[in-house]
Design an enzyme around this catalytic site. Structure first.
Site, PDB file in Angstrom:
ATOM      1  N   VAL A 145       0.869  -1.175   0.000  1.00 33.14           N
ATOM      2  CA  VAL A 145       0.000   0.000   0.000  1.00 33.14           C
ATOM      3  C   VAL A 145       0.908   1.228   0.000  1.00 33.14           C
ATOM      4  O   VAL A 145       1.855   1.307   0.794  1.00 33.14           O
ATOM      5  CB  VAL A 145      -0.920   0.020   1.240  1.00 33.14           C
ATOM      6  CG1 VAL A 145      -1.785   1.276   1.245  1.00 33.14           C
ATOM      7  CG2 VAL A 145      -1.796  -1.231   1.274  1.00 33.14           C
ATOM      8  N   CYS A 146       0.663   2.152  -0.915  1.00 31.17           N
ATOM      9  CA  CYS A 146       1.386   3.420  -0.942  1.00 31.17           C
ATOM     10  C   CYS A 146       2.897   3.205  -1.054  1.00 31.17           C
ATOM     11  O   CYS A 146       3.365   2.438  -1.910  1.00 31.17           O
ATOM     12  CB  CYS A 146       0.995   4.237   0.291  1.00 31.17           C
ATOM     13  SG  CYS A 146       1.450   5.983   0.241  1.00 31.17           S
ATOM     14  N   THR A 147       3.678   3.835  -0.197  1.00 28.85           N
ATOM     15  CA  THR A 147       5.137   3.755  -0.296  1.00 28.85           C
ATOM     16  C   THR A 147       5.696   2.430   0.219  1.00 28.85           C
ATOM     17  O   THR A 147       6.911   2.234   0.223  1.00 28.85           O
ATOM     18  CB  THR A 147       5.791   4.908   0.489  1.00 28.85           C
ATOM     19  OG1 THR A 147       5.314   4.891   1.834  1.00 28.85           O
ATOM     20  CG2 THR A 147       5.469   6.254  -0.158  1.00 28.85           C
ATOM     21  N   THR A 196       2.575   3.636  -6.872  1.00 29.87           N
ATOM     22  CA  THR A 196       2.749   4.105  -5.497  1.00 29.87           C
ATOM     23  C   THR A 196       2.160   5.509  -5.416  1.00 29.87           C
ATOM     24  O   THR A 196       1.552   5.990  -6.382  1.00 29.87           O
ATOM     25  CB  THR A 196       4.239   4.084  -5.093  1.00 29.87           C
ATOM     26  OG1 THR A 196       4.342   4.349  -3.677  1.00 29.87           O
ATOM     27  CG2 THR A 196       5.058   5.118  -5.850  1.00 29.87           C
TER      28      THR A 196
END
Length: 327
Positions: A107-109, A127
């Site tokens: 998830v995300c970074t 990302t």
């Protein structure tokens, strides 16, 4: 049960953890008890970790203890992950993710942790838009798609920033239990029912130069003001009185993308807005946005967003109708 593991760490983004967990928890209300989700938080120790917002989160298992298999394994992101040295204990655990889980990702970074563990090579990933260029530079073997909400490449799944973890969770629920269950979960969470993976994270205008009077900004305004025109590097350079070579170099320095990339992003963004707001024929949308033909627009939508213009319009309208019904 569907066993889900989410890796946490100091400085983790709380919503990267809570978003998917709430999706899986709500899904349990719509499926048989023995077929629902069981979520386990995994960390370097069982001591509380401090999230980026100050919240404390406690792991259920340490990385050493979480040696069994999972159906889904995700690593949550955090604002410091793109710049800090990866935690060696977490990295060692993540290296075995393809063998530990049927589906694994970030998830995300959290994508930076996957990259450091060697799991992004040859993969299409996404990302948070602010970190996409850095991810591409750090892991050149990966194809980083800046515009995607979430991407699945084989068993690897990655999502954009923060709340996009909810979209990824809904997509996984929809894959397993069907779209009606994902919609029911979205309604319980009071979110617009599942943004499609192909929906853009951000407008191309977020790449605008800081100085609105700079030649780069003038190029962007010129493009956006007449998307239907044929914009080449040479014609854009003439517009601001620069050589094509200097324009290309300075544009990348100031915006992080090439002039051609900006033109294409701007056209896609404008087409998305038209598809969302009207029933105009695809041929007319393609012409007004500078694609030249509906076939060309379809090819670029497929390449950039992973959906056709027709599918994008239908998905947006479906989500809009579901949100209206929800209210």
């Amino acid at each position: 049960m569907q066993k889900v593991a989410i890796a946490i760490h100091d400085g983790v983004q709380a919503l990267d953890v809570a978003g998917p967990i709430d999706v899986f928890a709500e899904a349990n209300a719509f499926v048989d008890a023995e077929e629902g989700y069981e979520v386990t938080l995994v960390g370097a120790s069982r001591n509380p970790v401090r999230a980026s917002n100050g919240m404390q989160i406690v792991a259920d298992l340490t990385f050493e203890e979480a040696s069994g298999g999972f159906d889904v394994l995700l690593v949550a992101g955090g604002p410091a992950l793109p710049d800090q040295a990866p935690d060696p204990t977490m990295q060692n655990w993540l290296r075995h993710a393809p063998w530990r889980a049927s589906i694994y990702g970030s998830v995300c970074t959290g994508a930076f942790a996957l990259g450091a563990a060697g799991l992004l090579e040859g993969k299409r990933v996404t990302t948070h838009w602010q970190n996409a260029q850095k991810l591409a530079e750090r892991f050149p073997g990966a194809t980083v798609e800046h515009d995607r909400i979430h991407i699945r490449d084989g068993r690897l799944v990655t999502s954009a920033g923060v709340t996009a973890g909810i979209d990824l969770g809904l997509a996984l629920v929809g894959e397993r239990y069907g779209h009606p269950v994902a919609v029911a979960v979205a309604k319980r969470l009071v979110v617009v029912a599942q943004r499609q993976g192909g929906q853009s994270q951000f407008s191309p205008y977020l790449s605008a130069p800081v100085d609105p009077e700079s030649p780069m900004s003038r190029v962007q305004h010129h493009v956006v003001g007449d998307l239907a025109a044929r914009h080449t590097l040479q014609s854009l350079a003439r517009h601001v009185g620069m050589s094509a070579r200097n324009l290309a170099r300075h544009f990348v320095q100031e915006t992080g993308i090439t002039p051609h990339e900006f033109v294409e992003r701007a056209r896609v963004d404008a087409a998305r807005a038209m598809l969302e707001a009207s029933d105009r024929p695809l041929k007319a949308v393609a012409f007004d946005c500078g694609f030249g033909s509906a076939d060309r627009m379809r090819d670029i939508f497929n390449e950039r967003l992973g959906v056709t213009p027709n599918h994008y319009r239908a998905s947006f309208r479906r989500n809009q109708d579901e949100a209206t019904h929800q209210r």
